[in-house]
Scaffold this motif. Structure first.
Motif: not given
Ligand SMILES: C[S@@+](CC[C@H](N)C(=O)[O-])C[C@H]1O[C@@H](n2cnc3c(N)ncnc32)[C@H](O)[C@@H]1O
Length: 265
Positions: A15, A19, A54-55, A58, A76, A81, A98-99, A121-122, A126-127, A185
């Motif tokens: 991973w 990344q 947090c994935g 990391s 997360d 993950l 949690t979402v 981070t990263t 998504y939001l 990915w």
């Molecule tokens: C690209 S990964 C990055 C993980 C880690 N922070 C890193 O830098 O390696 C993005 C993470 O955001 C999480 N994620 C995205 N939208 C989310 C949400 N609404 N609630 C919880 N987790 C979310 C995904 O499940 C994923 O684990």
């Protein structure tokens, strides 16, 4: 649905490489985030930190190394993950499934005192804007005066005329450091799907993603828009403190006492 230590290690290490393809200067960006946190928690005996998206842990793991006295909560929605993080970086954080931005997510964190810093981070790309605003408002209510939100992510350029230039600089850096040649990915997830130890977790992931209709995409919110949303949510000051290509660390500070009060803990 647990995984062995060996399996977790394999997939977390893979991973970390994957990344680097997406975050220009990822390791330096982690360090910069930790520098900001260091400044914000100076003098605190047991700072409380929250890692959003947090994935496999990391960022949480790097913060735990740098701040062994901190309490870290890592949130997360991805069961695969989260399980990799819980197994490989077990001591780094308390992992919460949690979402972010959904109903009840704040309660799920189980926080019993104000946050000193929220980091990410990263993940926040998504939001969507409405979810970001809701999330920023919740975080503003959770952070103590002077607390910080530190978001390292890739952002679309604010000035369209410079977008190609920004992308070019990031691409060049990525080529120099080898990031562009990393596994992508899709390939990571396809390979994980071949590991029998992850089968149940991947089934659970598919079930969840169907439920939450998580786009897995990029909402393309610029730094300027993030800053506007953060100010609307109640943050007093917002500024990027580091950038390489589209990779940026954006910091938002709560008003009130700028310095940490060394009574926490
Ligand atoms: C690209 S990964 C990055 C993980 C880690 N922070 C890193 O830098 O390696 C993005 C993470 O955001 C999480 N994620 C995205 N939208 C989310 C949400 N609404 N609630 C919880 N987790 C979310 C995904 O499940 C994923 O684990």
């Amino acid at each position: 649905m647990g995984v062995s230590m060996a399996t977790a290690r394999t997939w977390v290490e893979r991973w970390e490489c994957q990344q680097e393809r997406y975050a220009v200067d990822r390791e330096e960006r982690f360090t910069v985030i930790a520098d900001v946190v260091e400044h914000a928690v100076k003098g605190l005996t047991r700072p409380l930190l929250l890692d959003l998206g947090c994935g496999p842990g990391s960022l949480a793991a790097r913060l735990a190394d740098r701040f062994p006295h901190a309490e870290i909560v890592a949130a997360d929605m991805d069961p695969v993950l989260l399980e990799l993080g819980r197994t490989h970086h077990a001591d780094a954080a308390r992992y919460v499934d949690t979402v972010i931005g959904a109903e009840g997510w704040i309660g799920a964190l189980g926080l019993d005192r104000p946050l000193d810093a929220a980091v990410s981070t990263t993940a926040l790309h998504y939001l969507s804007e409405p979810v970001l605003l809701r999330t920023y408002r919740s975080l503003a209510a959770l952070l103590r005066p002077g607390g910080v939100l530190v978001n390292g992510d890739h952002f679309p350029p604010d000035v369209a005329a410079c977008s190609e230039l920004t992308a070019h600089v990031g691409r060049r850096r990525s080529e120099r450091t080898g990031g562009h040649a990393r596994e992508d990915w899709r390939s990571w997830w396809d390979a994980a799907a071949q590991d029998p130890e992850l089968a149940d977790l991947l089934d659970e992931r598919r079930r969840r993603y169907a439920l939450h209709a998580c786009s897995g995409g990029d909402e393309q919110v610029t730094v300027c828009r993030h800053a506007a949303l953060l100010r609307r949510a109640g943050f007093a000051h917002v500024a990027p403190v580091w950038q390489f290509g589209d990779s940026t660390v954006l910091v938002a500070v709560m008003g009130g006492t700028a310095e940490a009060t060394p009574t926490n803990g």
